[in-house]
Motif scaffolding. Sequence first.
Motif, mmCIF file in Angstrom:
data_model
loop_
_atom_site.group_PDB
_atom_site.id
_atom_site.type_symbol
_atom_site.label_atom_id
_atom_site.label_comp_id
_atom_site.label_asym_id
_atom_site.label_seq_id
_atom_site.Cartn_x
_atom_site.Cartn_y
_atom_site.Cartn_z
ATOM 1 N N LEU A 230 0.838 -1.210 0.000
ATOM 2 C CA LEU A 230 0.000 0.000 0.000
ATOM 3 C C LEU A 230 0.870 1.256 0.000
ATOM 4 N N ILE A 231 1.910 1.246 0.821
ATOM 5 C CA ILE A 231 2.797 2.412 0.880
ATOM 6 C C ILE A 231 3.536 2.581 -0.452
ATOM 7 N N SER A 232 3.858 1.464 -1.094
ATOM 8 C CA SER A 232 4.516 1.538 -2.402
ATOM 9 C C SER A 232 3.609 2.238 -3.425
ATOM 10 N N HIS A 233 2.305 1.912 -3.407
ATOM 11 C CA HIS A 233 1.362 2.595 -4.296
ATOM 12 C C HIS A 233 1.281 4.082 -3.954
ATOM 13 N N PHE A 234 1.213 4.392 -2.659
ATOM 14 C CA PHE A 234 1.173 5.794 -2.230
ATOM 15 C C PHE A 234 2.379 6.555 -2.784
ATOM 16 N N THR A 235 3.555 5.949 -2.663
ATOM 17 C CA THR A 235 4.794 6.601 -3.107
ATOM 18 C C THR A 235 4.816 6.780 -4.624
ATOM 19 N N GLU A 236 4.435 5.733 -5.355
ATOM 20 C CA GLU A 236 4.472 5.789 -6.819
ATOM 21 C C GLU A 236 3.484 6.810 -7.378
ATOM 22 N N ILE A 237 2.296 6.878 -6.790
ATOM 23 C CA ILE A 237 1.309 7.877 -7.246
ATOM 24 C C ILE A 237 1.871 9.279 -7.031
ATOM 25 N N GLY A 238 2.487 9.499 -5.870
ATOM 26 C CA GLY A 238 3.072 10.799 -5.566
ATOM 27 C C GLY A 238 4.203 11.159 -6.515
ATOM 28 N N GLU A 239 5.047 10.174 -6.833
ATOM 29 C CA GLU A 239 6.177 10.432 -7.737
ATOM 30 C C GLU A 239 5.708 10.798 -9.141
ATOM 31 N N GLY A 240 4.506 10.354 -9.507
ATOM 32 C CA GLY A 240 3.987 10.664 -10.833
ATOM 33 C C GLY A 240 3.403 12.053 -10.952
ATOM 34 N N ILE A 241 3.170 12.713 -9.819
ATOM 35 C CA ILE A 241 2.579 14.061 -9.828
ATOM 36 C C ILE A 241 3.652 15.095 -10.183
ATOM 37 N N GLY A 242 3.256 16.135 -10.904
ATOM 38 C CA GLY A 242 4.166 17.088 -11.523
ATOM 39 C C GLY A 242 5.268 17.640 -10.653
ATOM 40 N N ILE A 243 4.966 17.958 -9.406
ATOM 41 C CA ILE A 243 5.941 18.675 -8.573
ATOM 42 C C ILE A 243 7.224 17.860 -8.378
ATOM 43 N N HIS A 244 7.170 16.550 -8.579
ATOM 44 C CA HIS A 244 8.341 15.692 -8.390
ATOM 45 C C HIS A 244 9.070 15.407 -9.697
ATOM 46 N N LYS A 245 8.652 16.068 -10.788
ATOM 47 C CA LYS A 245 9.152 15.684 -12.105
ATOM 48 C C LYS A 245 10.181 16.647 -12.677
ATOM 49 N N ASP A 246 10.924 16.119 -13.614
ATOM 50 C CA ASP A 246 11.828 16.919 -14.423
ATOM 51 C C ASP A 246 10.980 17.822 -15.319
ATOM 52 N N PRO A 247 11.370 19.115 -15.490
ATOM 53 C CA PRO A 247 10.574 20.024 -16.332
ATOM 54 C C PRO A 247 10.390 19.527 -17.764
ATOM 55 N N GLY A 248 11.386 18.813 -18.298
ATOM 56 C CA GLY A 248 11.277 18.303 -19.658
ATOM 57 C C GLY A 248 10.174 17.265 -19.781
ATOM 58 N N LEU A 249 10.057 16.406 -18.767
ATOM 59 C CA LEU A 249 9.018 15.381 -18.785
ATOM 60 C C LEU A 249 7.651 15.989 -18.497
ATOM 61 N N TYR A 250 7.607 16.914 -17.540
ATOM 62 C CA TYR A 250 6.326 17.523 -17.171
ATOM 63 C C TYR A 250 5.839 18.486 -18.259
ATOM 64 N N GLY A 251 6.797 19.135 -18.936
ATOM 65 C CA GLY A 251 6.432 20.071 -19.997
ATOM 66 C C GLY A 251 6.106 21.459 -19.483
ATOM 67 N N ALA A 252 6.499 21.755 -18.235
ATOM 68 C CA ALA A 252 6.226 23.063 -17.619
ATOM 69 C C ALA A 252 7.037 23.144 -16.331
ATOM 70 N N PHE A 253 6.973 24.289 -15.668
ATOM 71 C CA PHE A 253 7.618 24.394 -14.360
ATOM 72 C C PHE A 253 6.897 23.447 -13.396
ATOM 73 N N PRO A 254 7.587 22.498 -12.794
ATOM 74 C CA PRO A 254 6.917 21.490 -11.961
ATOM 75 C C PRO A 254 6.189 22.067 -10.749
ATOM 76 N N THR A 255 6.618 23.240 -10.276
ATOM 77 C CA THR A 255 5.955 23.813 -9.095
ATOM 78 C C THR A 255 4.706 24.609 -9.442
ATOM 79 N N ASP A 256 4.398 24.729 -10.739
ATOM 80 C CA ASP A 256 3.160 25.409 -11.149
ATOM 81 C C ASP A 256 2.048 24.380 -11.329
ATOM 82 N N PRO A 257 0.848 24.653 -10.822
ATOM 83 C CA PRO A 257 -0.263 23.715 -11.038
ATOM 84 C C PRO A 257 -0.832 23.866 -12.447
ATOM 85 N N TYR A 258 -1.055 22.745 -13.098
ATOM 86 C CA TYR A 258 -1.656 22.707 -14.435
ATOM 87 C C TYR A 258 -2.866 21.783 -14.414
ATOM 88 N N SER A 259 -3.785 22.052 -15.320
ATOM 89 C CA SER A 259 -5.006 21.265 -15.362
ATOM 90 C C SER A 259 -4.754 19.834 -15.838
#
Length: 634
Positions: free
Chosen positions: A466-495
């Motif tokens: 369960l904790i592994s799923h929690f961690t993986e879901i979180g890692e997929g959210i923009g704020i944890h991503k490289d800007p190139g992969l996210y396609g924007a500033f990761p700290t900005d919220p996008y729809s």
Amino acid sequence: DDPWSYIGYWGDHQIIYLLKFLEFYNKYNPEELKSLFDKNNFVYANVPYRIKSYEEIVSNPKDTIDFDHTSDESIRDKVSELGADGALLGSKSNGIYHVNFLEKILATVLAKVSNFIPEGGIWMNTQRPEWNDANNALVGNGVSMVTLYYLRRFLKFFEPLLKDVNLSEIAVSKELSNLFDEIVAVLDANKTILNGKVSDIDRKRITDGLGGAGSEYRNKVYDEGFSGEKNVLKLDRIEAFIQLALEYLEHSIRANKRKDNLYHAYNLMSVDGDGITISYLNEMLEGQVAVLSSKYLSSRESLDVLNALRNSALYRKDQNSYILYPNKQLPGFLEKNNIPEELVKKSDLLQKLLAENDLRILSEDINGDCHFNGNFKNSRDLKNALDELKSTKYAPLVEKEEPLVLDIFEKVFDHKSFTGRSGTFFAYEGLGSIYWHMVSKLHLAATEICVQAKKEGLEDEIMDQLISHFTEIGEGIGIHKDPGLYGAFPTDPYSHTPQHRGAQQPGMTGQVKEDILVRFRQLGVNISDGILNFDPFLLEKNEFLSEGKNMELISLNQESYELSVPEKSLSFTFCQVPILYTLSDKNYIEVTFNDGSSKNMETLKLDAETSNNLFQRTGIVKQINVSLRNDGLR
């Protein structure tokens, strides 16, 4: 131009967001919430929309609301004279009609239950889409399991509160009391259906009974207003109703489990003679989020859903995240509006029109393939054309075959399954698109599941998954991503992020709210019975500083100052008071106060007085230092 346009917002939002507020309120101050139950501090809005009668809704579920222009003008005049109070509902005996908290809650619940279709969900028949307008075309024939999942959690929340409150009865409006009695009577009389699968005939009988009761209540209030008379309603009757309603809701949840361990989100209902049939749409992320949030599934069952979700068509590997709806190949233009030959042969009318080259309903191309009139947008256009034929020589055939021709039209186009842009667009929350707010809702649901599993003391293997799923879901959210992969500033919220582009539509979406809630729970902040305690079992040791730093803060007096955060520590603020976590060999708390005194606790739980001073931002508490055992973190 319409000041009422926000009224009747999406059904699942009404239930789950109200519930989240109530859950927080109850954690911080449980006695305060219960003290509201019988207080007449609540009112009804006088909204000039008029939901049609149940019979009219069944006749045409896509056209169910009238706007009362006379009432609208009257309300506007009252607002001009009285201010906002002019838009509130009165009664025959006084100006503004006041009711208690439990009546408002009952009104909310009964409105949903009056639109309940067994094994289908909550009928979406008030011309509003659900969680957003990506599914706007489902209105009318759509049935929301999403709202049902959240309604289940809503009722479970009130179940223990009613047992614990120091009341035996409350006074509710006579009109609502009558609705309550009728709803309970319908549910009570049909309990035997809960023993197995529901037949189409039983489903319609129950839907008719519930829908008719809601219709009668609405029309009474629309036509006559509230009388001002109150009936006494025993709390044990409300408790019994909750138990009964939960049996029906949970029966429907079980019926909506798919073979792949996911759950249906939205279904389709069709009135077919004396029965109501239910058909299913493709899997949707929203359905999994809602069922995981319903608190119906056990921790192991929740793990099954999370595992199935990871292995489903909803997982997007490139973004390590989840799309709203499975991607698919949409049919090209030449694949549409083709009437199969065997369906044409079923209808004498269609064959006669073709033979006489009458193009009002259909035509035949040079290949011998048949197509409906290209000007028809929907079945209403076809029906209008059939009505015109009733004044021609084709009248006898039209009278005989109108239902058949309409059925052929639906078989060709399957309009009932058309969801709107969620089934036709490749952006804007469409096919292949990640909608970040929903992913954050999934993250919050996973957080709640982990917390519940720890409370249950589940074995390490289940807990770790369960904790592994929690961690993986979180890692997929923009704020944890490289800007190139996210396609924007990761700290900005996008729809959303469509399949073919980076993150789109910047803006402060609801995602931010869920992310903040998750983060505080990950940090271990937990409030129960008005007391703050710390349980950071979801926190990873690598978040603690490898070297000391200074943290800039703003005090409750709006003054800037710095806090020294040493190595092997981390700090955050709660109610504007700094909390300092430090790795140690034991768990304990030191609270320092602004008068220079301090208090030590051999636990990770504050006392009620300190917690209250913190919540109320009295300025008494200066800092909270929390020492955490190394072996208690991941």
